[in-house]
Scaffold this active site. Structure first.
Site, PDB file in Angstrom:
ATOM      1  N   ARG A  93       1.852  -5.059   5.996  1.00 33.46           N
ATOM      2  CA  ARG A  93       1.162  -3.987   5.264  1.00 33.46           C
ATOM      3  C   ARG A  93       1.972  -2.705   5.390  1.00 33.46           C
ATOM      4  O   ARG A  93       2.333  -2.298   6.495  1.00 33.46           O
ATOM      5  CB  ARG A  93      -0.257  -3.752   5.796  1.00 33.46           C
ATOM      6  CG  ARG A  93      -0.954  -2.665   4.966  1.00 33.46           C
ATOM      7  CD  ARG A  93      -2.418  -2.494   5.299  1.00 33.46           C
ATOM      8  NE  ARG A  93      -3.030  -1.607   4.322  1.00 33.46           N
ATOM      9  CZ  ARG A  93      -4.295  -1.663   3.917  1.00 33.46           C
ATOM     10  NH1 ARG A  93      -5.101  -2.565   4.413  1.00 33.46           N
ATOM     11  NH2 ARG A  93      -4.763  -0.820   3.011  1.00 33.46           N
ATOM     12  N   ASP A 103       0.830  -1.217   0.000  1.00 34.27           N
ATOM     13  CA  ASP A 103       0.000   0.000   0.000  1.00 34.27           C
ATOM     14  C   ASP A 103       0.861   1.261   0.000  1.00 34.27           C
ATOM     15  O   ASP A 103       1.967   1.265   0.535  1.00 34.27           O
ATOM     16  CB  ASP A 103      -0.894  -0.035   1.251  1.00 34.27           C
ATOM     17  CG  ASP A 103      -2.063   0.926   1.135  1.00 34.27           C
ATOM     18  OD1 ASP A 103      -2.279   1.490   0.046  1.00 34.27           O
ATOM     19  OD2 ASP A 103      -2.749   1.126   2.145  1.00 34.27           O
ATOM     20  N   GLY A 157       0.055   5.409  -4.445  1.00 34.85           N
ATOM     21  CA  GLY A 157      -0.571   6.671  -4.862  1.00 34.85           C
ATOM     22  C   GLY A 157      -0.016   7.840  -4.055  1.00 34.85           C
ATOM     23  O   GLY A 157       0.391   8.871  -4.616  1.00 34.85           O
ATOM     24  N   ARG A 158       0.055   7.674  -2.733  1.00 46.38           N
ATOM     25  CA  ARG A 158       0.562   8.758  -1.875  1.00 46.38           C
ATOM     26  C   ARG A 158       2.029   9.066  -2.174  1.00 46.38           C
ATOM     27  O   ARG A 158       2.459  10.206  -2.182  1.00 46.38           O
ATOM     28  CB  ARG A 158       0.397   8.381  -0.388  1.00 46.38           C
ATOM     29  CG  ARG A 158      -0.963   8.768   0.170  1.00 46.38           C
ATOM     30  CD  ARG A 158      -1.240   8.061   1.462  1.00 46.38           C
ATOM     31  NE  ARG A 158      -1.535   6.650   1.237  1.00 46.38           N
ATOM     32  CZ  ARG A 158      -1.594   5.742   2.204  1.00 46.38           C
ATOM     33  NH1 ARG A 158      -1.370   6.100   3.449  1.00 46.38           N
ATOM     34  NH2 ARG A 158      -1.902   4.491   1.922  1.00 46.38           N
ATOM     35  N   LEU A 164      10.966 -20.810  -5.390  1.00 45.32           N
ATOM     36  CA  LEU A 164      10.116 -19.823  -4.718  1.00 45.32           C
ATOM     37  C   LEU A 164       8.771 -19.800  -5.433  1.00 45.32           C
ATOM     38  O   LEU A 164       8.717 -19.888  -6.665  1.00 45.32           O
ATOM     39  CB  LEU A 164      10.765 -18.429  -4.809  1.00 45.32           C
ATOM     40  CG  LEU A 164       9.892 -17.256  -4.350  1.00 45.32           C
ATOM     41  CD1 LEU A 164       9.730 -17.261  -2.823  1.00 45.32           C
ATOM     42  CD2 LEU A 164      10.510 -15.915  -4.787  1.00 45.32           C
ATOM     43  N   THR A 206     -10.917  -7.053  -5.207  1.00 44.85           N
ATOM     44  CA  THR A 206     -12.251  -6.997  -5.836  1.00 44.85           C
ATOM     45  C   THR A 206     -12.869  -5.599  -5.678  1.00 44.85           C
ATOM     46  O   THR A 206     -13.810  -5.259  -6.385  1.00 44.85           O
ATOM     47  CB  THR A 206     -13.198  -8.047  -5.199  1.00 44.85           C
ATOM     48  OG1 THR A 206     -13.053  -8.003  -3.772  1.00 44.85           O
ATOM     49  CG2 THR A 206     -12.887  -9.449  -5.677  1.00 44.85           C
ATOM     50  N   GLU A 207     -12.312  -4.807  -4.756  1.00 45.40           N
ATOM     51  CA  GLU A 207     -12.827  -3.428  -4.552  1.00 45.40           C
ATOM     52  C   GLU A 207     -12.082  -2.410  -5.423  1.00 45.40           C
ATOM     53  O   GLU A 207     -12.544  -1.282  -5.583  1.00 45.40           O
ATOM     54  CB  GLU A 207     -12.691  -3.019  -3.072  1.00 45.40           C
ATOM     55  CG  GLU A 207     -13.666  -3.727  -2.127  1.00 45.40           C
ATOM     56  CD  GLU A 207     -13.349  -5.213  -1.920  1.00 45.40           C
ATOM     57  OE1 GLU A 207     -12.163  -5.568  -1.820  1.00 45.40           O
ATOM     58  OE2 GLU A 207     -14.309  -6.019  -1.904  1.00 45.40           O
ATOM     59  N   TRP A 233     -11.831  -2.094  -8.483  1.00 49.45           N
ATOM     60  CA  TRP A 233     -12.530  -1.669  -9.707  1.00 49.45           C
ATOM     61  C   TRP A 233     -13.135  -0.278  -9.534  1.00 49.45           C
ATOM     62  O   TRP A 233     -13.491   0.376 -10.513  1.00 49.45           O
ATOM     63  CB  TRP A 233     -13.656  -2.650 -10.058  1.00 49.45           C
ATOM     64  CG  TRP A 233     -13.189  -4.018 -10.422  1.00 49.45           C
ATOM     65  CD1 TRP A 233     -13.200  -5.113  -9.617  1.00 49.45           C
ATOM     66  CD2 TRP A 233     -12.633  -4.449 -11.673  1.00 49.45           C
ATOM     67  NE1 TRP A 233     -12.686  -6.201 -10.284  1.00 49.45           N
ATOM     68  CE2 TRP A 233     -12.342  -5.825 -11.552  1.00 49.45           C
ATOM     69  CE3 TRP A 233     -12.351  -3.815 -12.889  1.00 49.45           C
ATOM     70  CZ2 TRP A 233     -11.788  -6.568 -12.585  1.00 49.45           C
ATOM     71  CZ3 TRP A 233     -11.811  -4.561 -13.924  1.00 49.45           C
ATOM     72  CH2 TRP A 233     -11.529  -5.916 -13.776  1.00 49.45           C
ATOM     73  N   ARG A 248      -5.116  -2.259   8.652  1.00 50.03           N
ATOM     74  CA  ARG A 248      -6.300  -3.088   8.403  1.00 50.03           C
ATOM     75  C   ARG A 248      -5.967  -4.137   7.336  1.00 50.03           C
ATOM     76  O   ARG A 248      -4.962  -4.045   6.642  1.00 50.03           O
ATOM     77  CB  ARG A 248      -7.487  -2.221   7.978  1.00 50.03           C
ATOM     78  CG  ARG A 248      -7.214  -1.352   6.780  1.00 50.03           C
ATOM     79  CD  ARG A 248      -8.438  -0.529   6.363  1.00 50.03           C
ATOM     80  NE  ARG A 248      -8.048   0.406   5.325  1.00 50.03           N
ATOM     81  CZ  ARG A 248      -7.711   1.682   5.512  1.00 50.03           C
ATOM     82  NH1 ARG A 248      -7.758   2.209   6.716  1.00 50.03           N
ATOM     83  NH2 ARG A 248      -7.335   2.443   4.507  1.00 50.03           N
ATOM     84  N   HIS A 301       2.689   3.183  -8.914  1.00 51.00           N
ATOM     85  CA  HIS A 301       2.488   1.755  -9.203  1.00 51.00           C
ATOM     86  C   HIS A 301       3.680   1.196  -9.999  1.00 51.00           C
ATOM     87  O   HIS A 301       4.090   0.061  -9.797  1.00 51.00           O
ATOM     88  CB  HIS A 301       1.197   1.547 -10.010  1.00 51.00           C
ATOM     89  CG  HIS A 301      -0.048   1.928  -9.251  1.00 51.00           C
ATOM     90  ND1 HIS A 301      -0.266   1.553  -7.950  1.00 51.00           N
ATOM     91  CD2 HIS A 301      -1.143   2.651  -9.620  1.00 51.00           C
ATOM     92  CE1 HIS A 301      -1.440   2.022  -7.535  1.00 51.00           C
ATOM     93  NE2 HIS A 301      -1.981   2.703  -8.529  1.00 51.00           N
ATOM     94  N   GLU A 335       0.989 -13.818  11.876  1.00 50.81           N
ATOM     95  CA  GLU A 335       1.563 -12.663  12.571  1.00 50.81           C
ATOM     96  C   GLU A 335       1.409 -11.460  11.641  1.00 50.81           C
ATOM     97  O   GLU A 335       1.452 -11.613  10.417  1.00 50.81           O
ATOM     98  CB  GLU A 335       3.055 -12.898  12.849  1.00 50.81           C
ATOM     99  CG  GLU A 335       3.332 -14.061  13.776  1.00 50.81           C
ATOM    100  CD  GLU A 335       2.854 -13.788  15.194  1.00 50.81           C
ATOM    101  OE1 GLU A 335       2.957 -12.640  15.645  1.00 50.81           O
ATOM    102  OE2 GLU A 335       2.360 -14.734  15.848  1.00 50.81           O
TER     103      GLU A 335
END
Ligand code: FPP
Length: 228
Positions: free
Chosen positions: A174, A12, A15-16, A123, A58-59, A61, A180, A29, A193
């Protein structure tokens, strides 16, 4: 040092990262894809067997059409350019998600890459693409209903996930300061973990990766039991 067998990553902050530099989000990206590639090399060097990368949910889009298209093009371009190296370094690539809803060209490409790398075993890189944990659970339960099952066990569900032989992640990382799960690996994460870092994905470095492995190695995993 105890090394996780499977690391899953929510990449994540692209974009920022770009916006902070006055660049278009897609630039974030582009650099993010380079970092994803570097991470797979660090995993191989550390003896990690599986790395799952959350590339498109899936979100996702709901993003502007041109960003979605760019992400798909980027995956095509980037993975194609890495294919020779993957074969040389014994990297197997698989995709997980509702792949049938992807544009046909991308769907064909995922099949091609999976076929080309199927005998590689150093791998395993799993790209979560049009992936959602809830969708995966719904798809698993639907397939059990279609088989006529009226009672099911945990192992029935596990055996109907997108990649049934994928071990559960030992560690989920993350980046970007968000704490989250965003619909990632909901079934598989029950004893994972977690490691959250404020670093934006394009800035994620080998030094930080190794320090996270060190942090992981100090954790005591009891899986609900007690230390004897
Ligand atoms: C989240 O950052 C990132 C994504 C939705 C896309 C991640 C995809 C890549 C890094 C390319 C992957 C490529 C390969 C080859 C696997 P964001 O855009 O939500 O960042 P923001 O929260 O700062 O806006």
């Amino acid at each position: 040092m105890s090394i996780p067998s499977h690391i899953a990553i929510i990449m994540d902050g692209n974009g920022r990262w770009a916006e902070k530099r006055g660049l278009e989000r897609i630039e974030g990206h582009r650099i993010g894809a380079e970092v994803a590639d570097a991470v797979s090399q660090w995993c191989a060097d550390s003896g990690i067997k599986y790395v799952t990368l959350y590339a498109f949910s899936t979100e996702n889009w709901k993003r502007p059409r041109h960003e979605v298209n760019y992400l798909f093009e980027l995956m095509l371009m980037y993975i194609t350019s890495q294919l020779e190296r993957m074969l040389k370094e014994e990297v197997r690539m698989r995709f997980m998600g509702r792949l049938n809803e992807l544009p046909e060209k991308l769907l064909d490409f995922t099949r091609y890459i999976e076929e080309k790398t199927r005998n590689c075993s150093k791998l395993n890189v799993i790209v979560a693409l049009n992936y959602g944990g809830r969708a995966e659970l719904l798809d698993a339960v639907t397939s059990l209903i279609r088989k006529g099952r009226s009672e099911i066990t945990e192992s029935d569900i596990s055996s109907c996930l997108y990649i049934p032989d994928l071990p559960e992640p030992d560690l989920i990382i993350r980046t970007s300061g968000e704490r989250r799960l965003s619909n990632f690996l909901l079934w598989q994460c029950s004893y994972s973990e977690f490691f959250f870092t404020d670093t934006l994905w394009p800035d994620f470095s080998k030094k930080e990766f190794l320090s996270i492995l060190e942090d992981y190695s100090k954790r005591k995993r009891r899986f609900g039991a007690v230390d004897i």
